[in-house]
Scaffold this motif. Sequence first.
Motif, PDB file in Angstrom:
ATOM      1  N   UNK A  91      -8.673  -3.361   7.106  1.00  0.00           N
ATOM      2  CA  UNK A  91      -7.289  -3.541   7.545  1.00  0.00           C
ATOM      3  C   UNK A  91      -6.543  -2.212   7.619  1.00  0.00           C
ATOM      4  N   UNK A  92      -7.280  -1.085   7.686  1.00  0.00           N
ATOM      5  CA  UNK A  92      -6.638   0.231   7.625  1.00  0.00           C
ATOM      6  C   UNK A  92      -5.715   0.504   8.807  1.00  0.00           C
ATOM      7  N   UNK A  93      -5.905  -0.194   9.933  1.00  0.00           N
ATOM      8  CA  UNK A  93      -5.045   0.047  11.094  1.00  0.00           C
ATOM      9  C   UNK A  93      -3.776  -0.787  11.033  1.00  0.00           C
ATOM     10  N   UNK A  94      -3.741  -1.778  10.163  1.00  0.00           N
ATOM     11  CA  UNK A  94      -2.598  -2.685  10.075  1.00  0.00           C
ATOM     12  C   UNK A  94      -1.733  -2.346   8.855  1.00  0.00           C
ATOM     13  N   UNK A  95      -2.379  -1.939   7.771  1.00  0.00           N
ATOM     14  CA  UNK A  95      -1.644  -1.696   6.532  1.00  0.00           C
ATOM     15  C   UNK A  95      -1.893  -0.285   6.015  1.00  0.00           C
ATOM     16  N   UNK A  96      -0.894   0.238   5.293  1.00  0.00           N
ATOM     17  CA  UNK A  96      -1.120   1.460   4.514  1.00  0.00           C
ATOM     18  C   UNK A  96      -1.103   1.067   3.051  1.00  0.00           C
ATOM     19  N   UNK A  97      -1.926   1.728   2.278  1.00  0.00           N
ATOM     20  CA  UNK A  97      -2.046   1.386   0.860  1.00  0.00           C
ATOM     21  C   UNK A  97      -1.446   2.492   0.012  1.00  0.00           C
ATOM     22  N   UNK A  98      -0.662   2.099  -0.966  1.00  0.00           N
ATOM     23  CA  UNK A  98      -0.046   3.052  -1.887  1.00  0.00           C
ATOM     24  C   UNK A  98      -0.310   2.632  -3.316  1.00  0.00           C
ATOM     25  N   UNK A  99      -0.235   3.609  -4.198  1.00  0.00           N
ATOM     26  CA  UNK A  99      -0.372   3.338  -5.622  1.00  0.00           C
ATOM     27  C   UNK A  99       0.947   3.669  -6.291  1.00  0.00           C
ATOM     28  N   UNK A 100       1.426   2.781  -7.125  1.00  0.00           N
ATOM     29  CA  UNK A 100       2.678   3.019  -7.844  1.00  0.00           C
ATOM     30  C   UNK A 100       2.534   4.271  -8.712  1.00  0.00           C
ATOM     31  N   UNK A 101       3.496   5.227  -8.607  1.00  0.00           N
ATOM     32  CA  UNK A 101       3.381   6.454  -9.404  1.00  0.00           C
ATOM     33  C   UNK A 101       3.533   6.212 -10.912  1.00  0.00           C
ATOM     34  N   UNK A 102       4.115   5.079 -11.284  1.00  0.00           N
ATOM     35  CA  UNK A 102       4.368   4.825 -12.704  1.00  0.00           C
ATOM     36  C   UNK A 102       3.265   3.979 -13.348  1.00  0.00           C
ATOM     37  N   UNK A 103       2.970   2.816 -12.727  1.00  0.00           N
ATOM     38  CA  UNK A 103       2.017   1.894 -13.378  1.00  0.00           C
ATOM     39  C   UNK A 103       0.676   1.808 -12.642  1.00  0.00           C
ATOM     40  N   UNK A 104       0.528   2.556 -11.542  1.00  0.00           N
ATOM     41  CA  UNK A 104      -0.726   2.613 -10.766  1.00  0.00           C
ATOM     42  C   UNK A 104      -1.114   1.285 -10.132  1.00  0.00           C
ATOM     43  N   UNK A 105      -0.146   0.394 -10.010  1.00  0.00           N
ATOM     44  CA  UNK A 105      -0.381  -0.846  -9.265  1.00  0.00           C
ATOM     45  C   UNK A 105      -0.622  -0.503  -7.801  1.00  0.00           C
ATOM     46  N   UNK A 106      -1.634  -1.116  -7.196  1.00  0.00           N
ATOM     47  CA  UNK A 106      -1.895  -0.877  -5.777  1.00  0.00           C
ATOM     48  C   UNK A 106      -1.101  -1.854  -4.946  1.00  0.00           C
ATOM     49  N   UNK A 107      -0.576  -1.363  -3.814  1.00  0.00           N
ATOM     50  CA  UNK A 107       0.156  -2.267  -2.920  1.00  0.00           C
ATOM     51  C   UNK A 107      -0.042  -1.818  -1.489  1.00  0.00           C
ATOM     52  N   UNK A 108       0.207  -2.736  -0.575  1.00  0.00           N
ATOM     53  CA  UNK A 108       0.024  -2.401   0.828  1.00  0.00           C
ATOM     54  C   UNK A 108       1.311  -2.687   1.578  1.00  0.00           C
ATOM     55  N   UNK A 109       1.583  -1.865   2.600  1.00  0.00           N
ATOM     56  CA  UNK A 109       2.753  -2.071   3.450  1.00  0.00           C
ATOM     57  C   UNK A 109       2.281  -2.032   4.898  1.00  0.00           C
ATOM     58  N   UNK A 110       2.981  -2.755   5.786  1.00  0.00           N
ATOM     59  CA  UNK A 110       2.591  -2.704   7.190  1.00  0.00           C
ATOM     60  C   UNK A 110       2.803  -1.314   7.773  1.00  0.00           C
ATOM     61  N   UNK A 111       1.920  -0.875   8.626  1.00  0.00           N
ATOM     62  CA  UNK A 111       2.031   0.444   9.245  1.00  0.00           C
ATOM     63  C   UNK A 111       3.138   0.469  10.300  1.00  0.00           C
ATOM     64  N   UNK A 112       3.596   1.685  10.609  1.00  0.00           N
ATOM     65  CA  UNK A 112       4.477   1.895  11.752  1.00  0.00           C
ATOM     66  C   UNK A 112       5.913   1.467  11.541  1.00  0.00           C
ATOM     67  N   UNK A 113       6.403   1.451  10.284  1.00  0.00           N
ATOM     68  CA  UNK A 113       7.809   1.103  10.030  1.00  0.00           C
ATOM     69  C   UNK A 113       8.635   2.329   9.673  1.00  0.00           C
ATOM     70  N   UNK A 114       8.062   3.527   9.864  1.00  0.00           N
ATOM     71  CA  UNK A 114       8.784   4.752   9.541  1.00  0.00           C
ATOM     72  C   UNK A 114       8.861   4.979   8.048  1.00  0.00           C
ATOM     73  N   UNK A 115       9.902   5.755   7.611  1.00  0.00           N
ATOM     74  CA  UNK A 115      10.070   6.007   6.180  1.00  0.00           C
ATOM     75  C   UNK A 115      10.692   4.774   5.531  1.00  0.00           C
TER      76      UNK A 115
END
Length: 131
Positions: A91-115
Amino acid sequence: MKEKIRRFMAGRYGNDALNQFLSVGSIACFFIALLSRLGLFYWLGLAILLYMYFRMLSRNIPARTAENYKFYTMKGNVASWWHGKRAQWDSRKVYRYFTCPKCHQKMRVPRGRGRIQISCPRCGTQFIKKS
Ligand SMILES: [Zn+2]
């Protein structure tokens, strides 16, 4: 002869999934040793094979069962980790994956929404990333 083997194996642990994995592992080590001519893999394969026979002939059945149970747990963890990585890659073309800087929880957001401002669903930390 068959009867002799049966009597010898009575009260011993025998075979299980971990032993099957170990036997494949030792064969793989012997194969690598054959191809690479590295003695280390020969000894590693031999050690794995000896450990496998030790487990098979062991009379301490609860300990061997616990080892097998641990093996299943580890196998499940590796399988679910691999499954997660694959889903992320697919799903790398649909979502971007981030890790929480505090608790290292992984989460995904839809691509192409800017900042966008992302808030961690676990600990509530907010941070800004480009999606
Ligand atoms: Zn968090």
